[in-house]
Design an enzyme around this catalytic site. Structure first.
Site, PDB file in Angstrom:
ATOM      1  CB  SER A  63      -7.232   1.339  -0.866  1.00  0.00           C
ATOM      2  OG  SER A  63      -5.975   1.935  -1.088  1.00  0.00           O
ATOM      3  CG  ASP A  91      -5.461  -1.239  -2.897  1.00  0.00           C
ATOM      4  OD1 ASP A  91      -6.657  -1.535  -2.753  1.00  0.00           O
ATOM      5  OD2 ASP A  91      -5.055  -0.070  -2.961  1.00  0.00           O
TER       6      ASP A  91
END
Length: 311
Positions: A41, A153
């Site tokens: 991320s 993610d």
């Protein structure tokens, strides 16, 4: 005696991950060499820039100068609020189109294939594309479709990617912004203070949804007249409905527990946990304060870091 190889694992946390820049500043000032970086991320964004040759202060300046709202390109809300294409384009520009083999520090970006539930490790090919996959927070960013995978993610499985570099280095420093989070309060929350960036996201998402409903003719013209940010804000007063408060805090607790379990399982040598009290996921207007928090957290662990970096 041979110099130990040091790995740096940078977790997720959206704007909270800006604190990782402060950690890098402390490591640089104290000449702590980093041989390998893993990131998920926001950690993949910071990690990729650092691995490509940017110094910590340069990354801080980029964050301060960046027009963050321009990186959030809204979609038709089918798979996420934001497409992620603008972020990928900006990363490609900043990285000058680098491939993993061109990086100065070895780097891994993590994502998750939601078709199989498997963690995907990127260490070859286009770095910006890998970062685009790694930042795809479900529901916020659209997943990246790549090589018959649907990627989101990496924090969905592992919020702090220690495991993927543990066998490649001698010591691992993990940096987590999602470790300690405020538990839910099952009572009325005060009205949130005005937040320019959040207002921007809400306004854009409302307008995008209105256009989509208009094009698909799923809503009457009369209703569409009221379906715009300014009119809705005048109709909706006070704090958010309790259901959103409970859901939001429940998500944060899940993320915190997953972070703790990951760190306990993979046992990095040092865990740096910047203080995130009062910081929200989209506080991209608090760059300097977040960098300072990262510096302060790293300084607490500096004696131990210096010791593990010795020959």
């Amino acid at each position: 005696m041979k110099q130990p190889k040091i790995g740096l694992a940078l977790g997720g946390g959206a704007a909270k991950g800006i604190a990782y820049i402060g950690v890098l500043k402390v490591l640089e000032r104290n000449k702590i060499p980093i041989d390998y970086i893993s990131g998920t991320s926001i950690g993949s964004v910071i990690g990729a820039l650092y691995a490509s040759g940017y110094k910590a202060k340069e990354i801080e300046n980029l964050a301060l100068e960046e027009k963050w709202e321009k990186l959030f390109d809204f979609t038709e809300l089918e798979h996420g609020l934001i497409s992620g294409k603008s972020m990928e384009k900006e990363m490609s520009h900043l990285l000058k189109g680098k491939q993993f083999k061109d990086l100065y520090i070895k780097f891994i970006a993590t994502a998750v294939d939601i078709k199989t539930g498997q963690e995907i490790l990127f260490n070859k090919g286009d770095v910006a594309k890998a970062v685009r996959a790694s930042i795809a927070i479900p529901g916020i960013f659209s997943p990246l479709h790549l090589h018959n995978m649907i990627l989101v993610d990496g924090g969905v499985i592992d919020p702090v990617p220690v495991k993927c570099i543990k066998d490649k280095v001698d010591k691992v420093i993990a940096v987590a912004s999602t470790l300690n989070l405020t538990p839910p309060r099952f009572k009325r929350m005060p009205h949130p203070e005005k937040h320019k960036f959040i207002d921007y996201l809400l306004d854009k998402s409302m307008l995008s949804l209105r256009d989509q409903l208009k094009d698909s003719k799923r809503i009457s013209k009369t209703a569409l007249f009221f379906f715009n940010p300014k009119k809705l804000k005048t109709l909706i007063q006070g704090p958010p409905p309790e259901i959103f408060v409970v859901a939001g805090h429940s998500y944060h607790i899940t993320l915190s527990q997953l972070t703790k379990q990951s760190l306990e399982l993979h046992k990095p040598d040092v865990v740096i946990n910047p203080n995130m009290d009062g910081i929200q996921l989209f506080d991209f207007d608090k760059i300097k304060a977040l960098v300072k928090r990262g510096e302060k957290a790293a300084l607490k662990h500096l004696p131990k870091i210096k010791k593990l970096a010795k020959k």
